[in-house]
Design a protein around this motif. Structure first.
Motif, PDB file in Angstrom:
ATOM      1  N   THR A  52       0.470  -0.862   0.129  1.00 52.53           N
ATOM      2  CA  THR A  52       0.191   0.261  -0.292  1.00 52.53           C
ATOM      3  C   THR A  52       1.082   1.136  -0.016  1.00 52.53           C
ATOM      4  O   THR A  52       0.682   2.006  -0.493  1.00 52.53           O
ATOM      5  N   LEU A  53       2.132   1.050   0.445  1.00 52.76           N
ATOM      6  CA  LEU A  53       3.101   1.982   0.269  1.00 52.76           C
ATOM      7  C   LEU A  53       3.799   2.667  -0.008  1.00 52.76           C
ATOM      8  O   LEU A  53       3.847   3.848  -1.114  1.00 52.76           O
ATOM      9  N   GLY A  54       4.217   1.460  -1.327  1.00 52.40           N
ATOM     10  CA  GLY A  54       4.418   1.565  -2.414  1.00 52.40           C
ATOM     11  C   GLY A  54       3.444   2.416  -3.146  1.00 52.40           C
ATOM     12  O   GLY A  54       3.612   3.371  -4.302  1.00 52.40           O
ATOM     13  N   LEU A  55       1.542   1.857  -3.710  1.00 51.44           N
ATOM     14  CA  LEU A  55       1.106   2.627  -4.367  1.00 51.44           C
ATOM     15  C   LEU A  55       1.339   4.311  -4.428  1.00 51.44           C
ATOM     16  O   LEU A  55       1.317   4.588  -4.931  1.00 51.44           O
ATOM     17  N   GLY A  56       1.578   4.342  -2.555  1.00 54.54           N
ATOM     18  CA  GLY A  56       1.765   5.943  -2.788  1.00 54.54           C
ATOM     19  C   GLY A  56       2.866   6.347  -3.253  1.00 54.54           C
ATOM     20  O   GLY A  56       2.423   7.371  -3.975  1.00 54.54           O
ATOM     21  N   ILE A  57       3.796   5.494  -3.522  1.00 54.83           N
ATOM     22  CA  ILE A  57       5.393   6.234  -3.997  1.00 54.83           C
ATOM     23  C   ILE A  57       4.663   5.996  -5.095  1.00 54.83           C
ATOM     24  O   ILE A  57       5.541   7.565  -6.037  1.00 54.83           O
ATOM     25  N   PHE A  58       3.985   4.794  -6.087  1.00 58.32           N
ATOM     26  CA  PHE A  58       3.788   5.828  -6.943  1.00 58.32           C
ATOM     27  C   PHE A  58       2.676   6.659  -8.149  1.00 58.32           C
ATOM     28  O   PHE A  58       2.859   7.674  -8.559  1.00 58.32           O
ATOM     29  N   ILE A  59       2.549   6.668  -6.447  1.00 58.32           N
ATOM     30  CA  ILE A  59       0.986   8.330  -6.612  1.00 58.32           C
ATOM     31  C   ILE A  59       2.351   9.666  -7.212  1.00 58.32           C
ATOM     32  O   ILE A  59       1.424  10.073  -7.643  1.00 58.32           O
ATOM     33  N   ILE A  60       2.929   9.596  -5.802  1.00 57.30           N
ATOM     34  CA  ILE A  60       4.123  10.362  -5.815  1.00 57.30           C
ATOM     35  C   ILE A  60       4.712  10.349  -7.096  1.00 57.30           C
ATOM     36  O   ILE A  60       5.113  12.180  -7.476  1.00 57.30           O
ATOM     37  N   VAL A  61       5.099   9.433  -7.914  1.00 49.72           N
ATOM     38  CA  VAL A  61       5.937   9.598  -9.249  1.00 49.72           C
ATOM     39  C   VAL A  61       5.022   9.750 -10.021  1.00 49.72           C
ATOM     40  O   VAL A  61       5.790  10.521 -11.199  1.00 49.72           O
ATOM     41  N   GLY A  62       3.716   9.853  -9.882  1.00 48.86           N
ATOM     42  CA  GLY A  62       3.008  10.447 -11.018  1.00 48.86           C
ATOM     43  C   GLY A  62       2.686  11.658 -10.835  1.00 48.86           C
ATOM     44  O   GLY A  62       2.616  12.342 -12.366  1.00 48.86           O
ATOM     45  N   VAL A  63       3.151  12.343  -9.596  1.00 51.66           N
ATOM     46  CA  VAL A  63       3.298  13.646  -9.437  1.00 51.66           C
ATOM     47  C   VAL A  63       4.479  14.528 -10.090  1.00 51.66           C
ATOM     48  O   VAL A  63       4.281  15.866 -10.253  1.00 51.66           O
ATOM     49  N   LEU A  64       5.551  14.181  -9.567  1.00 50.39           N
ATOM     50  CA  LEU A  64       6.663  14.387 -10.123  1.00 50.39           C
ATOM     51  C   LEU A  64       7.561  14.110 -11.375  1.00 50.39           C
ATOM     52  O   LEU A  64       7.906  15.333 -12.293  1.00 50.39           O
ATOM     53  N   GLY A  65       6.482  13.561 -11.744  1.00 50.09           N
ATOM     54  CA  GLY A  65       6.787  13.785 -14.184  1.00 50.09           C
ATOM     55  C   GLY A  65       6.178  14.747 -14.206  1.00 50.09           C
ATOM     56  O   GLY A  65       6.717  15.346 -15.879  1.00 50.09           O
ATOM     57  N   THR A  66       5.124  15.482 -13.485  1.00 51.96           N
ATOM     58  CA  THR A  66       4.017  16.511 -14.236  1.00 51.96           C
ATOM     59  C   THR A  66       5.004  17.322 -13.339  1.00 51.96           C
ATOM     60  O   THR A  66       4.220  18.878 -13.956  1.00 51.96           O
TER      61      THR A  66
END
Length: 310
Positions: free
Chosen positions: A282-296
């Motif tokens: 679940t925490l890993g999912l949070g990291i992927f969401i943040i990666v999605g933000v960082l790319g923008t």
């Protein structure tokens, strides 16, 4: 765009991580336990196929959103053959998307004929390539010069290591929850020890490659605290640290308890391992969401005066 990117990263990691887990961990552990192997593979296969389908759908959506962004048109106006053809054939993002779609098709074919050992190893190579090729869709793909090659290499390793660890957690949970496997604690211990070894290698790779990425994209302490990109990256690092804490508890506190003679204590430790692994995922999912933000976001190094020493 952020949601699409996050879903695509998550689905790609789960798909690649599940294939990695199946070939490198489940297969050697279960090679002499056919009923347990059959039960696990039948359950894990659904997760891999679901992840691959979601990755392909979200990848197509990402291409459409990128076409609208590049053309400056509303989404409904950008969905024309001319615009899409231009993006696919004349941009790096389009070319990478085409290559990754080919990799996804190859992986689907290997999954359909996974009984052959050679096909499984081919699927492993393709899955790793599918995860690593994400590097060309982000900031690393636009870094020029010698640092660009370093950035791409680091980002590709970062994505592959994250898939092996975070994506592999899904298959680990399925493995530990399989009834035929839970009845044999030696299988559980063997799998966890192998996964822990892979996790150590993955974490070391993530830390080293992440350090390279941060040096290129953030550049200074001021970049961390003085920009939105840096602050979001700090949040990612905080979640990563919590994941490491759970991984350490699993490895050094709960795993040794699986070797105890008392079956009740072993069962409790196993349930806690499954729970902690689910929290990690679940925490890993949070990291992927943040990666999605960082790319923008614009990298911090582009927003900070590099003459400032800190």
């Amino acid at each position: 765009m952020i949601a699409t990117r996050a879903v695509h990263f998550t689905a790609t990691a789960v798909t690649a991580g599940s294939v990695i887990f199946g070939v490198l961990i489940a297969t050697p552990v279960l090679q002499h336990h056919t009923p347990a192997a059959t039960s696990f593979r039948s359950r894990a296969r659904w997760g891999i196929w679901a992840g691959l389908v979601v990755a392909m759908i979200s990848g197509a959506m990402w291409l459409l959103l990128q076409a609208a962004s590049m053309s400056g048109m509303p989404l409904h106006e950008a969905l024309t053959g001319e615009v899409l053809s231009t993006v696919v054939n004349e941009t790096q993002f389009g070319e990478v998307t085409t290559i990754r779609a080919g990799l996804a098709i190859c992986l689907a074919a290997s999954l359909a004929y996974e009984r052959a050992a050679a096909t499984r190893w081919l699927g492993l190579a393709v899955a790793i390539g599918l995860a690593g090729s994400l590097a060309w869709t982000g900031h690393a793909g636009s870094t020029i010069g010698a640092s660009g090659y370093l950035h791409l290499t680091a980002d590709a390793l970062h994505a592959m290591a994250a898939a092996a660890w975070i994506g592999g957690l899904v298959s680990l949970i399925i493995f530990l929850a399989t009834a035929q496997i839970r009845e044999n604690m030696s299988l559980v211990r063997d799998a966890i020890e192998r996964f822990s070894t892979m996790g150590i290698v993955s974490v070391a790779t993530i830390v080293l490659s992440g350090g390279v990425n941060a040096a290129i994209l953030v550049g200074s302490l001021r970049g961390f605290v003085g920009t939105e990109y840096g602050r979001v990256l700090l949040l990612k690092l905080a979640i990563f640290a919590v994941m490491l804490a759970f991984a350490a508890i699993n490895r050094f506190h709960l795993t040794p308890q699986l070797a105890t003679i008392a079956s009740n204590q072993s069962s409790i430790a196993l349930r806690r391992l499954i729970r902690n692994s689910a929290i990690e995922a679940t925490l890993g999912l949070g990291i992927f969401i943040i990666v999605g933000v960082l790319g923008t976001l614009h990298p911090a190094v582009h927003l900070i005066d590099l003459a400032t020493p800190w």
